[in-house]
Every structure is written in structure tokens, then in C-alpha cells.
Scaffold this motif. Structure first.
Motif, PDB file in Angstrom:
ATOM      1  N   PHE A  11      38.999 -25.873  -9.645  1.00  0.00           N
ATOM      2  CA  PHE A  11      37.943 -25.040 -10.203  1.00  0.00           C
ATOM      3  C   PHE A  11      36.578 -25.588  -9.792  1.00  0.00           C
ATOM      4  CE2 PHE A  11      41.591 -24.787 -13.212  1.00  0.00           C
ATOM      5  CZ  PHE A  11      41.981 -23.510 -12.845  1.00  0.00           C
ATOM      6  N   PRO A  64      32.569 -26.090  -9.169  1.00  0.00           N
ATOM      7  CA  PRO A  64      31.438 -25.848 -10.073  1.00  0.00           C
ATOM      8  C   PRO A  64      30.706 -24.563  -9.693  1.00  0.00           C
ATOM      9  CG  PRO A  64      30.996 -27.695  -8.586  1.00  0.00           C
ATOM     10  CD  PRO A  64      32.423 -27.315  -8.380  1.00  0.00           C
ATOM     11  N   ASN A  93      33.006 -23.569 -14.343  1.00  0.00           N
ATOM     12  CA  ASN A  93      33.789 -23.825 -13.125  1.00  0.00           C
ATOM     13  C   ASN A  93      34.703 -22.644 -12.813  1.00  0.00           C
ATOM     14  OD1 ASN A  93      33.267 -26.545 -14.459  1.00  0.00           O
ATOM     15  ND2 ASN A  93      34.204 -27.269 -12.557  1.00  0.00           N
ATOM     16  N   ALA A 147      37.627 -22.643 -15.636  1.00  0.00           N
ATOM     17  CA  ALA A 147      37.745 -23.742 -16.586  1.00  0.00           C
ATOM     18  C   ALA A 147      36.364 -24.074 -17.124  1.00  0.00           C
ATOM     19  CB  ALA A 147      38.340 -24.969 -15.886  1.00  0.00           C
ATOM     20  N   ASN A 148      36.344 -24.796 -18.242  1.00  0.00           N
ATOM     21  CA  ASN A 148      35.079 -25.341 -18.716  1.00  0.00           C
ATOM     22  C   ASN A 148      34.124 -24.265 -19.264  1.00  0.00           C
ATOM     23  OD1 ASN A 148      33.754 -27.695 -19.076  1.00  0.00           O
ATOM     24  ND2 ASN A 148      33.480 -28.155 -16.906  1.00  0.00           N
TER      25      ASN A 148
HETATM   26  C1  NAG Z   1      33.864 -28.688 -12.928  1.00  0.00           C
HETATM   27  O1  NAG Z   1      32.979 -29.087 -11.892  1.00  0.00           O
HETATM   28  C2  NAG Z   1      32.467 -30.413 -12.073  1.00  0.00           C
HETATM   29  C3  NAG Z   1      31.421 -30.664 -11.012  1.00  0.00           C
HETATM   30  O2  NAG Z   1      31.984 -30.631  -9.755  1.00  0.00           O
HETATM   31  C4  NAG Z   1      33.604 -31.390 -12.005  1.00  0.00           C
HETATM   32  O3  NAG Z   1      33.104 -32.706 -12.206  1.00  0.00           O
HETATM   33  C5  NAG Z   1      34.624 -31.061 -13.081  1.00  0.00           C
HETATM   34  O4  NAG Z   1      35.741 -31.892 -12.956  1.00  0.00           O
HETATM   35  C6  NAG Z   1      35.050 -29.605 -12.969  1.00  0.00           C
HETATM   36  N1  NAG Z   1      35.865 -29.278 -14.129  1.00  0.00           N
HETATM   37  C7  NAG Z   1      37.093 -28.782 -14.040  1.00  0.00           C
HETATM   38  C8  NAG Z   1      37.781 -28.524 -15.319  1.00  0.00           C
HETATM   39  O5  NAG Z   1      37.611 -28.529 -12.972  1.00  0.00           O
END
Ligand code: NAG
Ligand code: NAG
Ligand code: NAG
Ligand code: NAG
Ligand code: NAG
Ligand code: NAG
Length: 566
Positions: A316, A318, A365, A374-375
Motif C-alpha cells: 500500500f 503512500p 495508503n 490501508a491506514n
Molecule cells: C504507508 O506508507 C508509509 C510511507 O511510505 C509507510 O511507512 C507505511 O508502512 C505504509 N503503511 C501501510 C499500512 O502500508
């Protein structure tokens, strides 16, 4: 005798009325405008019955919500099918979509839902209001892909419901967008999955249902990334042309002669902004101060390049953090970029009665689509477009409820923002998934609606116009209101077109700041403002608008006003 009493009347009113200037309140004012806090959240219902994939506020103060209809069970089980047969407790009936509601009407004054019935699938469809407040809905999936449905909204205690027309659309419309046009109740429907055309509904002039090729949709199509140009962003400019944005590109389109009037520069950013990269967009409030001539578009968020395919492999990426603002009128077009407080996609962008922009819902994300993100972004952002660059964004109070794919948000006349839906799964799934189907209904209450500002808040707002049917373009109408404290400061009158919201696109959303011709305060404290309706339907297509009196940044409860072709 007659003459004398008339003379007396004039003398009397001259004493009793205090004439005020519409625009100069700033001079009399002292001290800064109120500093606003972060707002609050309310949980309104634990179960709306259906996922609010699509949502629209009607001028009867109801909110129509609907989902797809072939997803099996929803959260609203019916005792009987629409055809009258009983829904039993058998395994078969428990799985049968027709034993569940897939659309509801929400009455926010009573906090109650009522089930509605849709015949064919409305999955990922589009809609718009007609000038008489009827909600028109187009397309969907399967047998629903060419359907046109209407709902004539109704008052509490009535049983209005969806109707389907016999007439079909020319092309399948799944993930397409609508915009009401300045002409009499004509709507344009643009794009859709593997469909690169547009068409008009209802077609007033002919019986042949025709669609027109739009090469722009071919040119913006990312075949390997789920399209990246579905649910194109459409805004009606005040010059009568359409701004159409898809993926990273945009045009000014003259739909009357099927010609691209202008090609705008590509928006910066390493990624896309249209479904499944799903950013969101508004046109900033149009103002009488420049005769509604200046139109500025804003687009925020979206997904990184390749986010859709990465999500299919469980990665996922960013989301994009940037927003772009560009004037689409005039001759100089340049995206002015600025950053949100964080990365974001699948958010809703709503224009608040104050003219500020709220960015709410969404994720940090991934991409749109089932199980592709996600997120969750739990904090709304507030954007103040008139503040200096770098000081426009602030972060508001967090919610605990994720609002991801298939969630939506609409502004209510009482100033709250209704937030509903969310379902990243292909069916209603409540357990053993990272992000369950979400049926809770919330309202976000911006701080400017807090009681502590009631002393500045205009109240008892009522609208009077000469005709019963509405106010003609450029015509005058009156707004009466009261203020608890006697001070008026920077009073502004805004009119807001309620959008049809789905997939982060608030179709037909626009706000106008209206011209005030004069203000009079009567001895009893009642303030009467004479306002001017928008000059023409390019500025404000005919229909119902929410009128709000904003005093020193504090909005009243909104009242409905209808602008009509006189
Ligand atoms: C979302 O993106 C951030 C920045 O790249 C990353 O650190 C994080 O692990 C990502 N989260 C997920 C759930 O993939
Ligand atoms: C929702 O459910 C929770 C937990 O059962 C309950 O405490 C709450 O009162 C309910 N809220 C509403 C608005 O129904
Ligand atoms: C009613 O609808 C159900 C489900 O679509 C269908 O199976 C049934 O045959 C219908 N019954 C009648 C009497 O139309
Ligand atoms: C609203 O307009 C539509 C389209 O012209 C029409 O079909 C409908 O009957 C009208 N509804 C009302 C309540 O006037
Ligand atoms: C754009 O983003 C992708 C990942 O989404 C990355 O692989 C690529 O290197 C980036 N390109 C530039 C020019 O930054
Ligand atoms: C203002 O509105 C309130 C609530 O609707 C009502 O009770 C009150 O009488 C109104 N006041 C005036 C002066 O109209």
C-alpha cells in the motif's frame, strides 16, 4: 385624511428603521474574529442499514443513501420482498438480496431511517438534482448499467420511493460522473468503465439516445492501473463551459458543439487523481464581488503511480500529499501547489457555509477498490482558501471510525457534516477482515456550530420572495434574521448547491457569495437583507440552494431557496 396617515407612516418608519450598509461592518468591528477549535463528533445511529456508497441531501431535509443491490444481505432485513412474498429464516432467504433494503431515507431531524426500494443495480453510479428538487440517478452495474431512476423527495410521513424510467441510457454508465447543465433540466453523464463517451439526460429535444465520443477519456486512460480516469471530475464554469479533469489532465469543454475549448497544464505530482487513484475536488466559492467571473478549481490528494497494481500485491503505497489550485477562467492557467498536513486519498471535499473547505474521510495508503487501501485518515483537515499561502490548513478532531472505500459525507442545513458508509469488502463483512463494513452514522460538528458562538450566530432566518415558485435570475429577494448581540460584523450571504456524493466526488457542489443590496434593522431587532439572486444559470443552475447568513465567520442554520428560470 388618507394623505396624512400615509405621511405619518413614512415618518414613523424612518424613525423605526435603521439603515445599515451591506459591506462595511468590518470598520465598526473591534478585535479579531473568534479563534476556532477542532470540532466534535457525534454517533447518530449504530446501523444505517445500508452502506452509504452514495448520499444526497434533499430540500425536504432528508438524506437519500444507497448502495449496490446485489451484495446479498445488508444491515436492514425486510419481512417481505417488494413483490410481497415473505422473507423466511431459511439459509436461502438469509442470502437473498431481495430480502434486504439497499437504499434508505434518513430523516436527520428525527434521526430515523426508512427503507426504499431499487429495482436494478446502482453499484458505483452517479446522480444529480433537477431544478424541481427531484433526484435523478444514472447507471450502475449489470442490468442497472443503462438505467435512469428518479426519486421525488417528500416530507416526513410520506412514502416517496425510487422509480425507474423505461428509457435507457445510450451507453453503460458504471463509474461515470454527472453535472447539471445551465439549460432546462439537462444533465450530462460523462465516462464510465471502458466507456469513452458522454450523453445528455433527460434528452428534451429528440427521442434518439445518442452518445458522443470524448477523445480526452481515451487519452487519460491507464489501462494497467484500473483506468485512473473513472469518475471524472466535472465543474460547470461560470462561462458556461465544463471543466473536466481525469487522471492528471484537464480540459475546458464546450459540450454544445462537442469541442475542447482549452487544454490546461498537467497537474504536478507523481501519481494520479481520478479513480482508482481517487483524489477529490471543489470549485472555490464564486463571488458577486467579481460578478462571479473568476472560477478557481482545487484538487487534493490521490494515489501514487502504480498504487493500484501494488495494492493487488498487498503493498500500500503512500498517497499523494499535494493539492493544486488553478484559475480556469481568464488566460493564465497554472497549478499552484501546496501540501496537506498528510498524504490522503478517497477523501470527501465539502464547502462549508463559511466558504472554507473541509477534507474528511479517506486513507493514507493504497488505492480505491476492494481491499486496496490501508491506514485510515481519521483527522479531518480544514482549508481556509483566503488565508496566506502556508497558513491555510489545520487539523481537526480525530474520529475513531475508519471511513475508507465506499464512504461518503454531506453538509446538513444545521451546519453538521453527516458521515456514513465505508466498505472495502465485496459484501457486508463484519468480522475477520482488517476493515469491516461500517454501518455507523456520525456527524462531525465544526467548532463554528458550537453553542459558545450563539451570541454571534444569526438565527430565525427566513426567506421571502415575490413568487412562490422561486427567485428568478438577477431578481431580488429578502432574508430576515435576528442576532442576539446587536453587532453585525462582516455579514456574508452564501448559497450552496447540495451535491450528489459518491467515491469522493461531490457532483454539482458549488457555493456562491450573494450580493446584498441593503440591510435594514427594524425597531424590533429584525434585520432585513435585500439580496440579489445569481445573474444566470451558468453561475448557478436552477434548483434548490441552502442559504446561510454568516456573521463574523459564524453561520446560521441554512434555509432552502430555489433559483428558477423566470
Ligand atoms: C504507508 O506508507 C508509509 C510511507 O511510505 C509507510 O511507512 C507505511 O508502512 C505504509 N503503511 C501501510 C499500512 O502500508
Ligand atoms: C451504539 O451501540 C453502543 C454499544 O452497544 C451503545 O452504547 C450506544 O448507545 C449505541 N448508540 C446509538 C446512537 O444507538
Ligand atoms: C418474488 O421475488 C423473488 C425474488 O426475486 C422471486 O424468487 C419470486 O419468484 C417472486 N415471487 C413472485 C410471486 O413474484
Ligand atoms: C420534476 O421534474 C421532472 C423532470 O421534468 C418531472 O418528471 C417530475 O414530475 C417533476 N417533479 C415534481 C415534483 O414536480
Ligand atoms: C514515482 O513514484 C513511483 C512509485 O509510486 C516510483 O517508483 C518512481 O520512482 C517515482 N518517480 C519519480 C520521478 O519520482
Ligand atoms: C425564533 O425561533 C424560535 C425557535 O423556532 C421561536 O421559538 C421564536 O419565537 C422565534 N423568535 C422570533 C422573534 O420570531
Amino acid at each position: 385624511m388618507e394623505k396624512n396617515s400615509l405621511h405619518f407612516y413614512f415618518k414613523f418608519t424612518a424613525i423605526a428603521l435603521l439603515f445599515l450598509n451591506c459591506t462595511k461592518f468590518g470598520k465598526a468591528a473591534r478585535g479579531p474574529s473568534p479563534a476556532l477549535g477542532k470540532g466534535t463528533w457525534q454517533l447518530l445511529l449504530n446501523n444505517t442499514g445500508v452502506v452509504a456508497m452514495h448520499m444526497a441531501l434533499t430540500h425536504y431535509n432528508t438524506v437519500i443513501m444507497f448502495d449496490q443491490i446485489e451484495s446479498g444481505q445488508s444491515g436492514y432485513r425486510l419481512s417481505h420482498r417488494h413483490n410481497g412474498t415473505r422473507c423466511r429464516g431459511t439459509r436461502e432467504d438469509l442470502e437473498d438480496s431481495s430480502c434486504y433494503a439497499h437504499s434508505v431515507e434518513y430523516d436527520f431531524l428525527r434521526n430515523k431511517i426508512r427503507p426504499l426500494h431499487i429495482e436494478t443495480d446502482t453499484w458505483c453510479s452517479s446522480g444529480s438534482f433537477l431544478s424541481n428538487g427531484t433526484l435523478i440517478q444514472t447507471g450502475g452495474f449489470g442490468h442497472g448499467a443503462r438505467r435512469i431512476r428518479y426519486l421525488e423527495p417528500c416530507a416526513h410521513g410520506h412514502n416517496c420511493d425510487w422509480k425507474q424510467t423505461k428509457r435507457l441510457l445510450a451507453d453503460d454508465r458504471w463509474y461515470s460522473s454527472n453535472q447539471i447543465l445551465p439549460g432546462h433540466d439537462q444533465i450530462i453523464v460523462v465516462g464510465g468503465r471502458r466507456v469513452f463517451t458522454y450523453e445528455f439526460v433527460p434528452r428534451l429535444s429528440s427521442n434518439s439516445f445518442k452518445s458522443y465520443d470524448l477523445p480526452f477519456l481515451h487519452n487519460t486512460y491507464d489501462k494497467n492501473e484500473g483506468g485512473n480516469n473513472l469518475y471524472p471530475i466535472i465543474h460547470l464554469s461560470s462561462d458556461g463551459h465544463l471543466f473536466i479533469f481525469a487522471n492528471r489532465d484537464s480540459i475546458l469543454f464546450n459540450y454544445k458543439i462537442n469541442k475542447v475549448a482549452k487544454t490546461f497544464p498537467r497537474i504536478p505530482g507523481n501519481g494520479s487523481r481520478s479513480y482508482p487513484s481517487t483524489g477529490s475536488s471543489v470549485i472555490l466559492p464564486l463571488s458577486h464581488s467579481d460578478l462571479f467571473e473568476r472560477v478557481e478549481v482545487m484538487i487534493c490528494g490521490g494515489a501514487a503511480s502504480d498504487a493500484f497494481s501494488a495494492a493487488q500485491h498487498g503493498r500500500f503505497l503512500p498517497a499523494l500529499t499535494s493539492c493544486g489550485r488553478m484559475e480556469i477562467t481568464g488566460n493564465k492557467h497554472e497549478w499552484k501547489m501546496e501540501n496537506m498536513p498528510g498524504p490522503r486519498l478517497m477523501s470527501d471535499m465539502l464547502i462549508l457555509p463559511t466558504g472554507d473547505i473541509l477534507i474528511i474521510n479517506g486513507v493514507k495508503n493504497g488505492s480505491a477498490g476492494s481491499n486496496s487501501a490501508a491506514n485510515p485518515s481519521l483527522q479531518p483537515y480544514l482549508y481556509k482558501p483566503r488565508k496566506p499561502f502556508g497558513r491555510r490548513f489545520s487539523v481537526l478532531r480525530s474520529t475513531k471510525i475508519a471511513r475508507m472505500y465506499h464512504s461518503s459525507a454531506v453538509l446538513l442545513p444545521d451546519g453538521r457534516i453527516l458521515v456514513a458508509g465505508g466498505n472495502p469488502n465485496n459484501r457486508y463483512i463484519f468480522r475477520n477482515v482488517p476493515h469491516p463494513t461500517e454501518l455507523r452514522l456520525q456527524a462531525f460538528v465544526p467548532d463554528h456550530m458550537d453553542k459558545k458562538f450563539d451570541k454571534s450566530r444569526p438565527h430565525n432566518v427566513s426567506i421571502s420572495s415575490n413568487g412562490n415558485d422561486g427567485v428568478g435570475y438577477g431578481k431580488e429577494f429578502s432574508v430576515q434574521f435576528l442576532l442576539r448581540n446587536t453587532r453585525l460584523r462582516n455579514v456574508v450571504f452564501t448559497a450552496y448547491a447540495p451535491p450528489f456524493t459518491t467515491h469522493s466526488i461531490s457532483m454539482n457542489q458549488r457555493m456562491l457569495t450573494l450580493r446584498c443590496r441593503n440591510l435594514v434593522r427594524a425597531a424590533n431587532g429584525l434585520i432585513n437583507a435585500r439580496l440579489e439572486a445569481p445573474p444566470n444559470p451558468n453561475v448557478a443552475p436552477a434548483g434548490y440552494y441552502m442559504l446561510t447568513v454568516v456573521n463574523d465567520g459564524i453561520p446560521s442554520v441554512s434555509q432552502w431557496v430555489r433559483f428558477i428560470h423566470a
